[in-house]
Scaffold this motif. Sequence first.
Motif, short mmCIF file in Angstrom:
data_model
loop_
_atom_site.label_atom_id
_atom_site.label_comp_id
_atom_site.label_asym_id
_atom_site.label_seq_id
_atom_site.Cartn_x
_atom_site.Cartn_y
_atom_site.Cartn_z
N ARG A 17 0.78 -1.16 0.10
CA ARG A 17 0.10 -0.13 0.03
C ARG A 17 0.91 1.23 -0.16
O ARG A 17 0.47 2.45 -0.58
CB ARG A 17 -0.85 0.13 1.06
CG ARG A 17 -2.14 -0.90 1.26
CD ARG A 17 -2.75 -0.85 2.34
NE ARG A 17 -3.78 0.28 2.34
CZ ARG A 17 -4.86 0.52 1.90
NH1 ARG A 17 -5.40 -0.57 1.33
NH2 ARG A 17 -5.20 1.60 2.09
N ALA A 18 2.16 1.13 0.43
CA ALA A 18 3.01 2.20 0.57
C ALA A 18 3.68 2.65 -1.01
O ALA A 18 4.12 3.61 -1.17
CB ALA A 18 4.30 2.11 1.51
N VAL A 19 3.43 1.64 -1.63
CA VAL A 19 3.99 2.05 -3.06
C VAL A 19 3.07 2.82 -3.90
O VAL A 19 1.74 2.80 -3.94
CB VAL A 19 3.89 0.35 -3.89
CG1 VAL A 19 4.32 0.67 -5.47
CG2 VAL A 19 4.98 -0.44 -3.50
N ASP A 107 6.86 0.71 -11.48
CA ASP A 107 6.63 -0.09 -10.39
C ASP A 107 8.02 -1.16 -10.22
O ASP A 107 8.22 -1.61 -9.19
CB ASP A 107 5.55 -1.41 -10.96
CG ASP A 107 4.19 -0.68 -10.68
OD1 ASP A 107 4.04 0.16 -10.20
OD2 ASP A 107 3.35 -1.18 -11.58
N ARG A 108 8.84 -1.26 -11.28
CA ARG A 108 9.84 -2.06 -11.25
C ARG A 108 10.82 -2.05 -9.84
O ARG A 108 11.10 -2.84 -8.84
CB ARG A 108 10.71 -2.21 -12.49
CG ARG A 108 12.05 -3.01 -12.44
CD ARG A 108 12.68 -3.09 -13.85
NE ARG A 108 13.15 -1.68 -14.13
CZ ARG A 108 14.11 -1.23 -13.72
NH1 ARG A 108 15.22 -2.08 -13.24
NH2 ARG A 108 14.69 -0.11 -14.21
N GLU A 112 11.13 -4.56 -6.68
CA GLU A 112 12.59 -4.98 -6.29
C GLU A 112 12.62 -4.75 -4.87
O GLU A 112 13.23 -5.52 -4.25
CB GLU A 112 13.50 -4.19 -7.27
CG GLU A 112 13.39 -4.90 -8.75
CD GLU A 112 14.48 -4.18 -9.24
OE1 GLU A 112 15.13 -3.06 -8.92
OE2 GLU A 112 14.73 -4.42 -10.76
N ALA A 113 12.34 -3.76 -4.40
CA ALA A 113 12.49 -3.29 -2.84
C ALA A 113 11.87 -4.26 -1.98
O ALA A 113 12.36 -4.80 -0.98
CB ALA A 113 12.41 -1.66 -2.56
N LEU A 118 11.61 -9.77 0.80
CA LEU A 118 11.04 -11.11 1.13
C LEU A 118 12.15 -11.97 1.14
O LEU A 118 12.10 -13.07 1.84
CB LEU A 118 9.95 -11.35 -0.18
CG LEU A 118 8.76 -10.68 0.09
CD1 LEU A 118 7.85 -11.10 -1.01
CD2 LEU A 118 8.05 -11.19 1.25
N CYS A 119 13.38 -11.79 0.11
CA CYS A 119 14.23 -12.76 0.18
C CYS A 119 15.12 -12.77 1.37
O CYS A 119 15.96 -13.54 1.74
CB CYS A 119 15.21 -12.43 -1.22
SG CYS A 119 14.45 -12.47 -2.67
N GLN A 120 15.10 -11.78 2.30
CA GLN A 120 15.71 -11.80 3.54
C GLN A 120 15.09 -12.57 4.54
O GLN A 120 15.80 -12.94 5.65
CB GLN A 120 15.67 -10.32 4.11
CG GLN A 120 16.79 -9.48 3.20
CD GLN A 120 16.66 -7.94 3.54
OE1 GLN A 120 15.87 -7.40 4.57
NE2 GLN A 120 17.47 -7.14 2.89
#
Length: 226
Positions: A17-19, A107-108, A112-113, A118-120
């Motif tokens: 939602r912050a995007v 959006d990219r 990515e952020a 998520l990957c962390q």
Amino acid sequence: MPTNDTLSFTELERRLRAVPDGPAGILNTPPLYRIANMVGGAGLIVALIPLVLVRLIPAAPWMITMVQIGFSVMVVAWLPVYVRQLWTLVASMWRWRQEQAEQLDHDRPEFEAIMTWLCQQPTDALTECQRMVALAHRQLVAKLGLLAGGLDRLGVLPALVAAYLFLRNVGDILDMPTWELLIAAFLILLWLIIVAATLMRIRLQFYEALLSEALTAKAQSGAVAQ
């Protein structure tokens, strides 16, 4: 207590939602039009009340006046919303290639952020969240199928049929057959439920896609490290 770095659906939704909306923000309903939507809904309810009361008590002139006022408020409130949506749709279709490219460029880096965050997260946590989303999605689809069958594929058609049933009796609205009134009310309620359920399905599918992408990225990074 979970922190902002801990994986949770609440934190994931907060980050999404912050995007910023970017070019797609034109599709969002402005606050003034949201108020108009609520006013139009209230007008519809006011117009429907006499149609129910006339089945219980003798018809009276004030009922017709109430229906006329309710429908007038509904039309006046919803007409600008409809015109704006139609204009937005036409403008978006006219410039869809450029707007799509601009939206993807916007959006990219934002996503990515989110993917980096998520990957962390631990692989077990990502897998468990993915299973929960898949289970919730299957349950929602089953409930929607039980309630509406395949009507969710009809889009706005149930609402249009309900509007037709009301408009075909507009000359003598209080004498609208009970079966038509019940069908029209059911179709409107069903359409609202379908819209809400469809939005929920889209969000769950988005969650699942993000979690799957994060798991794939972690697996690939682990394979490269080996």
